[in-house]
Structure formats: C-alpha cells, structure tokens
Design an enzyme around this catalytic site. Sequence first.
Site, PDB file in Angstrom:
ATOM      1  N   ASN A  23       3.705 -51.092   0.223  1.00 46.58           N
ATOM      2  CA  ASN A  23       3.694 -50.232   1.404  1.00 46.58           C
ATOM      3  C   ASN A  23       4.947 -49.365   1.537  1.00 46.58           C
ATOM      4  O   ASN A  23       4.961 -48.422   2.322  1.00 46.58           O
ATOM      5  CB  ASN A  23       3.413 -51.046   2.669  1.00 46.58           C
ATOM      6  CG  ASN A  23       1.950 -51.473   2.715  1.00 46.58           C
ATOM      7  OD1 ASN A  23       1.114 -50.950   1.971  1.00 46.58           O
ATOM      8  ND2 ASN A  23       1.622 -52.438   3.568  1.00 46.58           N
ATOM      9  N   CYS A 117      -8.732 -49.908   3.343  1.00 43.22           N
ATOM     10  CA  CYS A 117      -9.444 -51.136   3.681  1.00 43.22           C
ATOM     11  C   CYS A 117     -10.068 -50.990   5.062  1.00 43.22           C
ATOM     12  O   CYS A 117      -9.483 -50.404   5.968  1.00 43.22           O
ATOM     13  CB  CYS A 117      -8.481 -52.329   3.677  1.00 43.22           C
ATOM     14  SG  CYS A 117      -7.965 -52.810   2.025  1.00 43.22           S
ATOM     15  N   ARG A 122      -9.178 -47.302  12.569  1.00 45.82           N
ATOM     16  CA  ARG A 122      -7.758 -47.160  12.238  1.00 45.82           C
ATOM     17  C   ARG A 122      -7.355 -45.720  12.565  1.00 45.82           C
ATOM     18  O   ARG A 122      -7.255 -44.867  11.696  1.00 45.82           O
ATOM     19  CB  ARG A 122      -7.512 -47.521  10.759  1.00 45.82           C
ATOM     20  CG  ARG A 122      -7.842 -48.977  10.462  1.00 45.82           C
ATOM     21  CD  ARG A 122      -7.652 -49.333   9.005  1.00 45.82           C
ATOM     22  NE  ARG A 122      -6.252 -49.437   8.633  1.00 45.82           N
ATOM     23  CZ  ARG A 122      -5.835 -49.679   7.390  1.00 45.82           C
ATOM     24  NH1 ARG A 122      -6.721 -49.845   6.426  1.00 45.82           N
ATOM     25  NH2 ARG A 122      -4.547 -49.764   7.120  1.00 45.82           N
ATOM     26  N   ASP A 308      -0.764 -58.712   7.420  1.00 47.42           N
ATOM     27  CA  ASP A 308      -1.120 -58.700   5.995  1.00 47.42           C
ATOM     28  C   ASP A 308      -1.002 -60.077   5.351  1.00 47.42           C
ATOM     29  O   ASP A 308      -1.338 -60.247   4.170  1.00 47.42           O
ATOM     30  CB  ASP A 308      -0.250 -57.690   5.233  1.00 47.42           C
ATOM     31  CG  ASP A 308      -0.571 -56.256   5.630  1.00 47.42           C
ATOM     32  OD1 ASP A 308      -1.602 -56.033   6.282  1.00 47.42           O
ATOM     33  OD2 ASP A 308       0.230 -55.366   5.286  1.00 47.42           O
ATOM     34  N   ARG A 400      -5.721 -53.070  -5.729  1.00 44.77           N
ATOM     35  CA  ARG A 400      -5.035 -51.996  -5.016  1.00 44.77           C
ATOM     36  C   ARG A 400      -3.591 -52.373  -4.738  1.00 44.77           C
ATOM     37  O   ARG A 400      -2.740 -51.493  -4.578  1.00 44.77           O
ATOM     38  CB  ARG A 400      -5.702 -51.742  -3.656  1.00 44.77           C
ATOM     39  CG  ARG A 400      -7.096 -51.221  -3.760  1.00 44.77           C
ATOM     40  CD  ARG A 400      -7.664 -51.055  -2.395  1.00 44.77           C
ATOM     41  NE  ARG A 400      -6.837 -50.079  -1.681  1.00 44.77           N
ATOM     42  CZ  ARG A 400      -7.208 -49.444  -0.587  1.00 44.77           C
ATOM     43  NH1 ARG A 400      -8.379 -49.687  -0.072  1.00 44.77           N
ATOM     44  NH2 ARG A 400      -6.419 -48.593  -0.024  1.00 44.77           N
TER      45      ARG A 400
HETATM   46  N1  EPU Z   1      -2.700 -47.354  15.520  1.00 40.43           N
HETATM   47  C1  EPU Z   1      -3.126 -46.481  16.491  1.00 40.43           C
HETATM   48  N2  EPU Z   1      -2.878 -45.145  16.306  1.00 40.43           N
HETATM   49  C2  EPU Z   1      -2.240 -44.666  15.198  1.00 40.43           C
HETATM   50  C3  EPU Z   1      -1.810 -45.578  14.217  1.00 40.43           C
HETATM   51  C4  EPU Z   1      -2.063 -46.920  14.403  1.00 40.43           C
HETATM   52  O1  EPU Z   1      -3.710 -46.868  17.504  1.00 40.43           O
HETATM   53  O2  EPU Z   1      -2.032 -43.449  15.108  1.00 40.43           O
HETATM   54  C5  EPU Z   1      -2.934 -48.797  15.713  1.00 40.43           C
HETATM   55  C6  EPU Z   1      -3.815 -49.385  14.622  1.00 40.43           C
HETATM   56  O3  EPU Z   1      -5.186 -49.234  14.922  1.00 40.43           O
HETATM   57  C7  EPU Z   1      -3.359 -50.816  14.597  1.00 40.43           C
HETATM   58  C8  EPU Z   1      -1.877 -50.724  14.925  1.00 40.43           C
HETATM   59  O4  EPU Z   1      -1.695 -49.463  15.559  1.00 40.43           O
HETATM   60  O5  EPU Z   1      -3.990 -51.525  15.598  1.00 40.43           O
HETATM   61  C9  EPU Z   1      -0.939 -50.807  13.730  1.00 40.43           C
HETATM   62  O6  EPU Z   1      -1.334 -49.898  12.725  1.00 40.43           O
HETATM   63  P1  EPU Z   1      -0.299 -49.272  11.700  1.00 40.43           P
HETATM   64  O7  EPU Z   1      -0.266 -47.802  11.894  1.00 40.43           O
HETATM   65  O8  EPU Z   1       0.978 -50.021  11.800  1.00 40.43           O
HETATM   66  O9  EPU Z   1      -0.997 -49.580  10.326  1.00 40.43           O
HETATM   67  P2  EPU Z   1      -1.223 -48.651   9.104  1.00 40.43           P
HETATM   68  O10 EPU Z   1      -0.087 -47.691   8.943  1.00 40.43           O
HETATM   69  O11 EPU Z   1      -2.598 -48.085   9.140  1.00 40.43           O
HETATM   70  C10 EPU Z   1       0.085 -50.185   7.472  1.00 40.43           C
HETATM   71  C11 EPU Z   1      -0.207 -50.823   6.154  1.00 40.43           C
HETATM   72  C12 EPU Z   1      -1.189 -51.952   6.335  1.00 40.43           C
HETATM   73  C13 EPU Z   1      -0.643 -52.947   7.329  1.00 40.43           C
HETATM   74  C14 EPU Z   1      -0.240 -52.249   8.636  1.00 40.43           C
HETATM   75  C15 EPU Z   1       0.432 -53.167   9.633  1.00 40.43           C
HETATM   76  C16 EPU Z   1       0.014 -48.996   4.606  1.00 40.43           C
HETATM   77  C17 EPU Z   1      -0.663 -48.025   3.731  1.00 40.43           C
HETATM   78  N3  EPU Z   1      -0.764 -49.816   5.267  1.00 40.43           N
HETATM   79  O12 EPU Z   1      -1.159 -49.674   7.944  1.00 40.43           O
HETATM   80  O13 EPU Z   1      -1.281 -52.569   5.072  1.00 40.43           O
HETATM   81  O14 EPU Z   1      -1.630 -53.904   7.626  1.00 40.43           O
HETATM   82  O15 EPU Z   1       0.643 -51.158   8.348  1.00 40.43           O
HETATM   83  O16 EPU Z   1       1.595 -53.717   9.080  1.00 40.43           O
HETATM   84  O17 EPU Z   1       1.220 -49.051   4.679  1.00 40.43           O
HETATM   85  C18 EPU Z   1      -2.233 -53.951   3.475  1.00 40.43           C
HETATM   86  O18 EPU Z   1      -1.220 -53.769   2.792  1.00 40.43           O
HETATM   87  O19 EPU Z   1      -3.108 -54.801   3.210  1.00 40.43           O
HETATM   88  C19 EPU Z   1      -2.439 -53.123   4.656  1.00 40.43           C
HETATM   89  C20 EPU Z   1      -3.603 -52.998   5.255  1.00 40.43           C
END
Ligand code: EPU
Length: 431
Positions: A23, A117, A122, A308, A400
């Site tokens: 990440n 995923c 999201r 995660d 992945r």
């Molecule tokens: N959220 C919003 N609005 C946004 C962005 C997020 O409401 O604009 C909400 C999401 O729906 C969720 C929460 O905020 O409920 C946290 O989401 P976050 O943005 O932190 O997650 P992400 O950026 O989509 C990354 C990782 C994920 C990991 C999460 C949380 C990457 C590419 N993905 O996702 O990694 O679960 O942070 O730590 O960096 C994994 O590695 O298996 C994976 C899914």
Amino acid sequence: MVKYVIHGGKPLTGNVTISGAKNAAVGILPAALLVKGVCRIENVPDISDVRLLLQILDAMGAKIRRLSPNLLEIDCTNVRDAEAPADLVRRIRASYYFIGAQLGRFGHAKVALPGGCNFGPRPIDQHIKGFEGIGAQVDFVGGFVCAKAPEEGLTGARVNLDVVSVGATMNIMIGAVLATGTTYIENAAKEPHIVDLANFLNAMGAKVSGAGTDVIRIRGVKSLHGGFYSIIPDQIEAGTYMAAAAAVEGSDVLVQNVIPKHMDTITAKLREMGAKITVYDDAIRVQRVGRLRRANVKTLPYPGFPTDMQPQIGVCMSLARGTSIITESIYDTRFRYCAELARMGASIVVDTKVAVIDGVEKLHGATVKACDLRAGAAMVIAGLSADGVTTIEDVHYIERGYEAIIEKLSGLGADIRRIETPDGMLTKSAG
Ligand code: EPU
C-alpha cells in the site's frame, strides 16, 4: 484457472523475509509521475498490483528499468500528457492515485473509476473534496473522473477530511505537492504507508511534514527531482505470516525485515491469544505454544487494529478456545470469508459488521474461494492449519498483494502448490 492446493497440518518453522509494502508502493509509483528525473526505488514488491501500475505508467510514456526483481528506475521526465488506459485502471483500486498525480503534473486528469477488492461501497468523495479544496474542478463523466486545475494552477488550502481515509490522504498529498502555497490535510490517516509516501516525496524534493500525525502540512514546491528511495516492509504481509505461525500447531517462525513498531497492535493481539512472541530490532519471532485463547477485535484506522488483518485474525479465533467477537468498523462487507471458513468447520455467526466466532479444535480441508486479497490470505492460513487437503480458488486476488507466497511458505515447511489449469478443467486434488 489458478488454484492453491495445501496439504495442511505441517508446522511452519524457520525464517521468512517480508517484502516492500504494497500500500506504500501503490501510492509511490503513481506519484513518480510528478518527478522530472529518475526515481530509483528499492524494495518494490513484485506483486500483480504493482505490475499493473507499471503497465499504466509505461503506457503513459514513463521509462521503466528493472535493475533487479525489487529495484526499479522510473523516469517520467518525458511522459506524455496521456490518459491512463481505462481497461488497466479499472482493474486496480490504487489507480485513483493517478488522479492526484495527473492533476499535479499536467493540471488536469482523466481517470476511469477505479476497481479493486469488493467489500461494499468504496466512495472517493473525500479525494474529490481535497482536490476541490485546492482549487480543482472535478466531474464524473461517463465512468471517468475528470479534474481540472484553474488557469493560475492549484493553490494550497486547509482540507478537513470527514472520514479518516488512507486513499484520500495520500491522493491529496500527491495532488498538492506541486501546488502554490501550503496545504494542510486535517483528520489525516496515519498508516505507515502515509509516512512512506511523504518520505518518498521529500526524497524527491517535496516539503511534506507531519505525516504520521493527524495534520499533514504540504508546502508546495515548483518541481521534483530524481532520487533514491527504499520502500518500508509490508506491515500486513508480516502480520499474515505472524498469524499463520500462531494458527498452525507446532510453528516457530522468525519474521524478518519488519518494523516492529508498525506491528504493535497485531503483536499485542496475538500475545493476548497466547502466542509466544519475541521482538527484535527488525524481526519478530512467533511461537505457537498450546491452544490459542479467545479474544475480541475491533478494526480501526492506524494505530488501531488494521482491517487488512481482520480475516487472518479471524482464522486464529476460529481455532481458539472460547468465543471471540470481531467488529469491523471500516468496511461494510468484509466478512464474506466467514462462509468459506465455515466450509472448513469453523463456527461463525455474522450480523452485518459483527462476527461471533466459537473456536473449534480443528479445521478440515475443503474447496474454498479467495473472496478478496486478505480473505484469500485467511484461506491460506486456514488450509495450513487444517487436516487434509484444502483447495483455494480465485487466488489471483492473493497474488495482487503477496510476493512469492508459495516460495515463502514452502521455505517454512508448508506443503502448498500452485496449480494452473485451463479454464473449466477439474483438478483432482479437492479434499
Ligand atoms: N471512505 C469514504 N470516502 C472516501 C474514501 C474512503 O467514505 O473518499 C471510507 C471508506 O468507504 C472506508 C473508510 O473510509 O469505510 C476507509 O477507507 P480508505 O480510504 O482508508 O481505504 P482505501 O484507500 O480505499 C486503503 C487500502 C486498503 C485498506 C484501507 C484501510 C490501498 C490501495 N488500499 O484503501 O487495502 O483496507 O486503505 O486501511 O491502499 C488491502 O490491502 O487489502 C486493502 C484493501
């Protein structure tokens, strides 16, 4: 179709070396688009998400040299003002970082809505809020996110996030690095990969401070130059091997190349459950002694327990004495793996964001699916701990994010094989 076939019940023993953080890498590679010069990046995990991002960069005109499996040179000096190819972008969540990177580099961006995923909605509204905060106009047009900076360019501003979001924090940081003036991201995420992205940008000449706290300050600079950067070890990969050692009877594993501080909540939870854990400067030894004990977990942004790691700890709980409760507070549907685990004999009741797990003595081999990346990792751990043969389907999710998982587990004594069959052909190995 690719499957993993595991003959379970063999203790895991020996050393395993953790790869660079997925990440962090998936933010740093798109951020290289901002740099006019050569970024030499070490410890890049060789996983399919990274390979996809490199394909996207390549299609945009970046010069990429692989000096060794985990050492890359990326030169975006002469990159074209081109769209990221939509078919590739849709296959990976992290492609949303190209919105910030294109906006910063070209003053406009057009990126297909990202995939990744599937664990419920999201949204990327907080990313958009940040880009609009620094002056961009953002629209959704026919499945694309289109962003445009004003004539005078992006301007630093205070952006207060409504939810703590890893993706939004990193994307706004990327978008603001070349803006005029200072941007503050308030209520920022604090994950280790946030700090790593900030360190990467700073190594290329950016002025980012406060990463790792809930306010990040980005003082805009005119340009970024080439440089060298080494990506941190993957907290979740390390946690996955720690959970595997705790779940499989008789295991004694030294997980090497970790930053123990990043592992604190995972270490504490596995200790609470009865695993014997010894922490060294850059390694953690996990010994399984006796049966695991029940515990509760609530997923939270860093430094809380990571979502995660939720499925992997769920497998440990399904083998523990007593009843454990998991509360998932980040995603809506991250319990799909529980139905797969139940096929192996686990006793789990899921009610939306809560799972109640009654530990059983043993899991039993079965044919199961990897529902997503971490759910797939959980199935691997379950298969390693179970009696008999476990066949895991849809393992492309696992690949992945886990570099050389078959080789690493085989090195620890696991009996795990990767089998590729033409689609539709049945394998004989299901238990
Ligand atoms: N959220 C919003 N609005 C946004 C962005 C997020 O409401 O604009 C909400 C999401 O729906 C969720 C929460 O905020 O409920 C946290 O989401 P976050 O943005 O932190 O997650 P992400 O950026 O989509 C990354 C990782 C994920 C990991 C999460 C949380 C990457 C590419 N993905 O996702 O990694 O679960 O942070 O730590 O960096 C994994 O590695 O298996 C994976 C899914």
